[in-house]
Design a protein around this motif. Structure first.
Motif, PDB file in Angstrom:
ATOM      1  N   GLN A 162       0.797  -1.215   0.000  1.00 35.40           N
ATOM      2  CA  GLN A 162       0.000   0.000   0.000  1.00 35.40           C
ATOM      3  C   GLN A 162       0.834   1.272   0.000  1.00 35.40           C
ATOM      4  O   GLN A 162       0.326   2.343  -0.298  1.00 35.40           O
TER       5      GLN A 162
ATOM      6  N   HIS B 136     -13.341   5.755  -4.102  1.00 32.89           N
ATOM      7  CA  HIS B 136     -14.275   5.795  -2.988  1.00 32.89           C
ATOM      8  C   HIS B 136     -15.108   4.520  -2.955  1.00 32.89           C
ATOM      9  O   HIS B 136     -15.331   3.928  -1.898  1.00 32.89           O
TER      10      HIS B 136
ATOM     11  N   ASP C  83     -10.072   5.447  -0.299  1.00 32.56           N
ATOM     12  CA  ASP C  83      -9.873   6.738   0.341  1.00 32.56           C
ATOM     13  C   ASP C  83      -9.971   6.648   1.858  1.00 32.56           C
ATOM     14  O   ASP C  83      -9.840   7.640   2.552  1.00 32.56           O
ATOM     15  N   ARG C  84     -10.205   5.428   2.361  1.00 31.70           N
ATOM     16  CA  ARG C  84     -10.285   5.300   3.814  1.00 31.70           C
ATOM     17  C   ARG C  84      -8.886   5.093   4.408  1.00 31.70           C
ATOM     18  O   ARG C  84      -7.950   4.737   3.695  1.00 31.70           O
ATOM     19  N   PRO C  85      -8.750   5.303   5.732  1.00 31.12           N
ATOM     20  CA  PRO C  85      -7.407   5.170   6.330  1.00 31.12           C
ATOM     21  C   PRO C  85      -6.889   3.725   6.246  1.00 31.12           C
ATOM     22  O   PRO C  85      -7.664   2.777   6.171  1.00 31.12           O
ATOM     23  N   LEU C  86      -5.560   3.610   6.269  1.00 26.50           N
ATOM     24  CA  LEU C  86      -4.901   2.322   6.067  1.00 26.50           C
ATOM     25  C   LEU C  86      -5.376   1.219   7.020  1.00 26.50           C
ATOM     26  O   LEU C  86      -5.699   0.122   6.568  1.00 26.50           O
ATOM     27  N   PRO C  87      -5.444   1.472   8.356  1.00 26.20           N
ATOM     28  CA  PRO C  87      -5.875   0.388   9.241  1.00 26.20           C
ATOM     29  C   PRO C  87      -7.267  -0.129   8.904  1.00 26.20           C
ATOM     30  O   PRO C  87      -7.524  -1.339   8.989  1.00 26.20           O
ATOM     31  N   VAL C  88      -8.160   0.770   8.507  1.00 23.94           N
ATOM     32  CA  VAL C  88      -9.522   0.354   8.168  1.00 23.94           C
ATOM     33  C   VAL C  88      -9.494  -0.540   6.929  1.00 23.94           C
ATOM     34  O   VAL C  88     -10.125  -1.604   6.882  1.00 23.94           O
ATOM     35  N   ARG C  89      -8.736  -0.104   5.926  1.00 27.37           N
ATOM     36  CA  ARG C  89      -8.641  -0.896   4.698  1.00 27.37           C
ATOM     37  C   ARG C  89      -8.046  -2.259   4.995  1.00 27.37           C
ATOM     38  O   ARG C  89      -8.502  -3.282   4.492  1.00 27.37           O
ATOM     39  N   TYR C  90      -6.993  -2.262   5.856  1.00 31.36           N
ATOM     40  CA  TYR C  90      -6.346  -3.538   6.189  1.00 31.36           C
ATOM     41  C   TYR C  90      -7.336  -4.476   6.864  1.00 31.36           C
ATOM     42  O   TYR C  90      -7.430  -5.657   6.511  1.00 31.36           O
TER      43      TYR C  90
END
Lengths: 317, 303
Positions: free
Chosen positions: A27, A52, A57-64
């Motif tokens: 990422q 989107h 566009d969401r923060p990295l921890p959320v995407r992970y």
């Protein structure tokens, strides 16, 4: 039981850490997925909308967390390139690689154990030196180098015994597969030979020097019985552990070997998805390779614990 | 009743001249240099170093721009390794091809061993949670074949959308950092064996700072395992550089890099085996030579 649970828990923690590192690496710098998918000409609004929609566009921890949640259920997302599910290509590729790996082990294990035991029984003699030096040299040469040399000798250029290209082998019969995969499997097997033979040699030598072997000899047992019942049964235990850890090593070599022979397994897939920067596929490949290694080492450890009560009981203290 | 120690472990023996550190070091070096496996390994390695340094000066023909005349000429007196697809002398290309490998592998090894030794010292000396956390990371890194991790990282690091030209510096960094945890684990276990010995206790009682104890007291005593690790890692580094170049992460055409040559010429192996097999033998000879050196060093230092 506690030993088993502990081993599994440690392995899972390692896998989780691996997934974090791998996800972060993928990422950090791939740029903008919407831009990659939609191309240079797409308007910025469309790119933003795409990013989107897929949550880039969401923060990295959320995407992970989202990605991991899907991954544990076997859903590794869709290709950047064509939108098809990653698993469509991943599963057949993994099956092909496992077939190749299994073939390599079948070629390798009997010969290397035999060589190791012979070396131990002939300790210090020319046979021992020859086996040790051959194994040592073969173990350090890159697989694709051995593959290239093997093809030159046995391939279509000279003796023409085996093909130098494997291809997809769709609908090929079992024997055609074995024929086409013989050279890649042999290259992988030769690299493993050194490690397994060395472990078999060391284990056998240790068992030969052990007190229980002397007792058995002095008891007047036949040499053959001492070897089979006392020496080999004890001496080959560490070899099992080495074989299982070599699975991870084997899958490293498989990348270059599959490229050399044009065999579309998981190593080949890792390379192609890296080249076109198809990160969902690349991530899935790396993680699946980690899981293969985890399962292999776990099986090896459990097998050793099952065969050897000393290990099983020692770890419980 | 507690007894006073009569003999202090590690105290200088009666005749210090016989096994002073200096003498021991010289004796060890003599043993290594006299071993036949070391000599063979050193000669082959030196040969490739000379080729790498000499570059085009040692090659009989131009390795990059061929004659473009008879392509795929068989090996002959004028061209002992034959010619490749575009009429370049394979012998010259093999000689000059050593440079790209030897440019990366030693530097990557130095980086990995330096960084790994430092982390290993910290892990072994402090123990506790630092040790645990790094240990888990090491396990995670080791769970995936090195080549696969390197491909992932190098892909992420290459900014362009197409083409993966990987600079030597990037390769050095990635391979060096990938070696770090493995070296750290080896050094850690060596430090663990030293940590509770009397000389470390004595230094602690003297009130020395932790960095001083680690660097001035423990480090000299774990140099053996570190040197062994460095030679073994150098072999792996050559292995890694060659493999990465072969799968496309390294020098790009028309570079005479060995791995690249094999990848480049393999499609025509039926027409011209010599353009594939000679670079392959070159890689094999260098890797085996370095491992012969590593093996001797290991055997002598482990005595």
């Amino acid at each position: 039981m506690r030993y088993v649970a502990q081993r599994i828990a440690l392995g899972l923690i390692s896998l989780l850490l691996l997934s974090m590192m791998v996800y972060a690496a993928a990422q950090v710098l791939p740029g903008n997925p919407g831009r990659i998918v939609l191309g240079r000409e797409a308007p910025p609004s469309a790119v933003a909308q795409y990013n989107h929609k897929l949550g880039f566009d969401r923060p990295l921890p959320v995407r992970y967390a989202t990605w991991l949640g899907h991954a544990v259920r076997g859903d590794f997302g869709a290709n950047y390139t064509d939108g098809r599910p990653v698993t469509d290509d991943l599963v057949p590729a993994l099956k092909r690689s496992l077939f190749l790996a299994l073939f390599a082990f079948v070629l390798c294990i009997p010969i290397s154990i035999l060589a190791g035991v012979i070396a131990a029984l002939r300790r210090g003699k020319p046979a021992d030196r020859a086996i040790t030096i051959t194994g040592l040299s073969l173990a350090v040469i890159p697989e694709f180098v051995l593959g290239a040399i093997l093809v030159t000798i046995l391939g279509p250029a000279a003796l023409n015994v085996f093909p130098g290209i494997a291809g997809t082998l769709v609908d090929a019969s079992f024997w055609t597969k074995l024929d086409s995969l013989f050279l890649p499997a042999l290259a992988l097997a030769l690299v493993l030979f050194g490690y397994i033979a060395r472990m078999a040699r060391a284990g056998t030598m240790e068992a030969l020097d052990a007190d229980f072997t002397r007792t058995a000899m002095l008891k007047g047992l036949r040499r053959r019985d001492v070897l089979a019942r006392h020496v080999l049964r004890n001496g080959l235990l560490p070899t099992i552990a080495v074989i299982s850890t070599q699975v991870g090593y084997l899958f490293g070599g498989i990348v270059a070997i599959e490229k050399l022979f044009g065999y579309p397994g998981i190593g080949f897939l890792t390379l192609t998805s890296a080249q076109i920067k198809n990160f969902p596929m690349l991530l899935a490949c790396v993680l699946v390779l980690g899981i293969v290694y985890f399962v292999a080492t776990l099986t090896g450890d459990l097998l050793i614990a099952a065969l050897n009560p000393r290990v099983r009981l020692a770890r419980q203290d | 009743m507690p007894q006073l120690p009569v003999v202090v472990e590690g105290a200088p023996p009666l005749s210090p001249a016989l096994d002073s550190p200096h003498r021991i070091r010289r004796e060890t070096l003599r043993q290594i240099v006299r071993s036949p496996t070391f000599i063979v390994g050193a000669i082959v390695t030196l040969f490739w170093i000379v080729c790498a340094v000499g570059g085009t000066h040692v090659a009989p023909y131009d390795p990059i721009n061929g004659s473009f005349a008879p392509s795929y000429a068989h090996p002959a007196w004028a061209h002992p390794f034959g010619m490749d697809r575009v009429g370049r002398d394979v012998f010259s290309r093999v000689l000059v091809g050593s440079r790209s490998v030897l440019e990366v592998a030693p530097a990557a090894t130095l980086l990995g061993v330096g960084l790994g030794s430092f982390i290993g010292l910290v892990m072994g000396f402090f123990g506790g949670w630092v040790d645990n956390v790094i240990g888990r990371i090491v396990d995670a890194v080791l769970a995936v074949p090195f080549i696969v991790l390197a491909i992932l990282v190098l892909t992420a690091l290459s900014a362009g959308a197409e083409g993966i030209s990987v600079s030597s510096l990037k390769l050095i960094l990635v391979i060096g950092i990938a070696f770090t945890p493995i070296v750290a684990r080896t050094v850690r276990s060596a430090v663990l064996a030293e940590r509770d010995l009397d000389y470390v206790q004595a230094a602690r009682l003297r009130g020395e700072h932790a960095p001083y104890i680690m660097l001035a007291e423990i480090l000299p005593n774990v140099m053996g395992p570190i040197i062994v690790e460095a030679t073994v890692r150098l072999g792996y580094a050559v292995f890694a550089v060659a493999t990465l170049a072969f799968v496309g992460y390294g020098p790009q055409p028309p570079s005479p890099d060995w791995g690249l040559q094999i990848a480049d010429q393999y499609a025509d192996v039926t027409l011209a085996w010599w353009a594939v097999v000679f670079p392959a033998i070159a890689i094999a000879s260098l890797v085996v030579a370095i491992n012969l050196i590593a093996d001797t060093v290991q055997q002598v230092l482990d005595q």
